[in-house]
Write an enzyme that holds these catalytic residues in place. Structure first.
Site, PDB file in Angstrom:
ATOM      1  N   SER A 193       1.336  -1.464   0.428  1.00 33.34           N
ATOM      2  CA  SER A 193      -0.554   0.268  -0.006  1.00 33.34           C
ATOM      3  C   SER A 193       0.707   1.383   0.042  1.00 33.34           C
ATOM      4  O   SER A 193       1.897   1.389   0.356  1.00 33.34           O
ATOM      5  CB  SER A 193      -0.060   0.621   1.402  1.00 33.34           C
ATOM      6  OG  SER A 193      -1.732   1.514   1.399  1.00 33.34           O
ATOM      7  N   TYR A 236      -1.813  -1.621  10.559  1.00 37.24           N
ATOM      8  CA  TYR A 236      -1.760  -1.910   8.778  1.00 37.24           C
ATOM      9  C   TYR A 236      -0.699  -1.186   8.362  1.00 37.24           C
ATOM     10  O   TYR A 236      -0.698  -1.955   7.283  1.00 37.24           O
ATOM     11  CB  TYR A 236      -2.272  -1.065   8.800  1.00 37.24           C
ATOM     12  CG  TYR A 236      -3.012  -1.114   7.168  1.00 37.24           C
ATOM     13  CD1 TYR A 236      -3.600  -2.080   6.375  1.00 37.24           C
ATOM     14  CD2 TYR A 236      -3.466  -0.167   6.355  1.00 37.24           C
ATOM     15  CE1 TYR A 236      -4.244  -2.750   5.866  1.00 37.24           C
ATOM     16  CE2 TYR A 236      -3.143  -0.628   4.318  1.00 37.24           C
ATOM     17  CZ  TYR A 236      -4.059  -1.161   4.547  1.00 37.24           C
ATOM     18  OH  TYR A 236      -4.397  -1.676   2.792  1.00 37.24           O
TER      19      TYR A 236
END
Length: 266
Positions: free
Chosen positions: A140, A154
């Site tokens: 990401s 995350y």
């Protein structure tokens, strides 16, 4: 010669489903895995009819530590080996680290860090032996910028996947195995519906920051073919990643300090 096989995790929707279609369109058979069996069966039928390849649905929950081995056993039961691996399964949690249950955080580590690492470790020797392999770890943009409120594990997991992919890329130069960390930003998928942030994001982020799942998946496929260790999707995201590298860390962290509430429920 039999067609090559691509294994895609988190394939029931979004980037995973788009990746399955892209690999099938390039002549791969696909093994698709996720928790939702009805979605997998429907996607497998669609891919088989549309592209004329074999599509193998494998229902599994990567939060179960036994899942990676079971998935590969299911692939082997079809007499197949994994030639391409797309580690896509993932999700976001709401809330700060102290306000969340440890079991939820533990499961996120299992699904997004331990399971993809284990899958790579299990399939990589065969790829090297056959002198062909493609590995895409879906990371990401969050792994390339400072962490923000509500992304406690995350962002760290995604940063790990990037570094992991870079090292694998270097270790497998000239082996025929290509490794890429795919780093999308905001992507139209079910990801933000699952964590309840869709309405908030629609109100706080401009449309030009968003990419479709098909476009992101295609970028990942192309980057793996070109053996690029990191692929950031979209010009705006490339600019953000470059900017984060150029400014001092304390400035970057200060910029992120007030952003968490815009992108995730905390």
């Amino acid at each position: 010669m039999a067609r090559r096989l691509a294994l895609i995790t988190g394939a029931s929707a979004g980037i995973g489903a788009a990746s399955a279609r892209i690999y099938a369109d390039h002549g791969y058979d696909v093994a698709i895995t996720a928790r939702r069996g009805d979605r997998l069966e429907a996607l497998a039928q669609e891919i088989s009819l549309r592209f004329g390849v074999e599509a193998i649905p494998i229902v599994a929950d990567l939060a179960d530590p036994a899942a990676p081995a079971a998935i590969l056993e299911a692939v082997a039961a079809h007499g197949r080996e994994v030639d391409a691996l797309v580690n896509n399964a993932g999700y976001g949690l709401n809330g700060t680290f102290a306000a969340t249950d440890w079991i939820d955080q533990r499961d996120s580590l299992q699904v997004m860090l331990t399971a993809p690492t284990e899958l790579v470790h299990r399939v990589l020797p065969g790829m090297v032996e056959r002198k062909f392999g493609r590995i895409v770890n879906v990371a990401s943009l969050a792994g390339l910028v400072p962490g923000s409120v509500g992304q406690t594990l995350y962002a760290g997991i995604k940063s790990y996947l990037i570094k992991f992919s870079q090292s694998l890329h270097l270790e497998n130069l000239n082996t025929g195995v290509h490794v890429t960390a795919l780093c999308p930003g905001f992507t139209w998928s079910e990801f933000h519906d699952v964590n309840g942030a869709r309405e908030m994001l629609n109100a706080s982020t401009p449309a030009w920051l968003w990419l479709g799942a098909d476009e992101v998946a295609a970028s990942g496929y192309e980057a793996a073919e070109a053996n690029r260790p990191v692929c950031v999707t979209g010009a705006p995201n490339k600019a953000i990643a470059a900017f984060a590298k150029l400014i001092p860390d304390d400035w970057a962290l200060a910029l992120m300090a007030g952003q968490g509430g815009r992108f995730r429920k905390v």
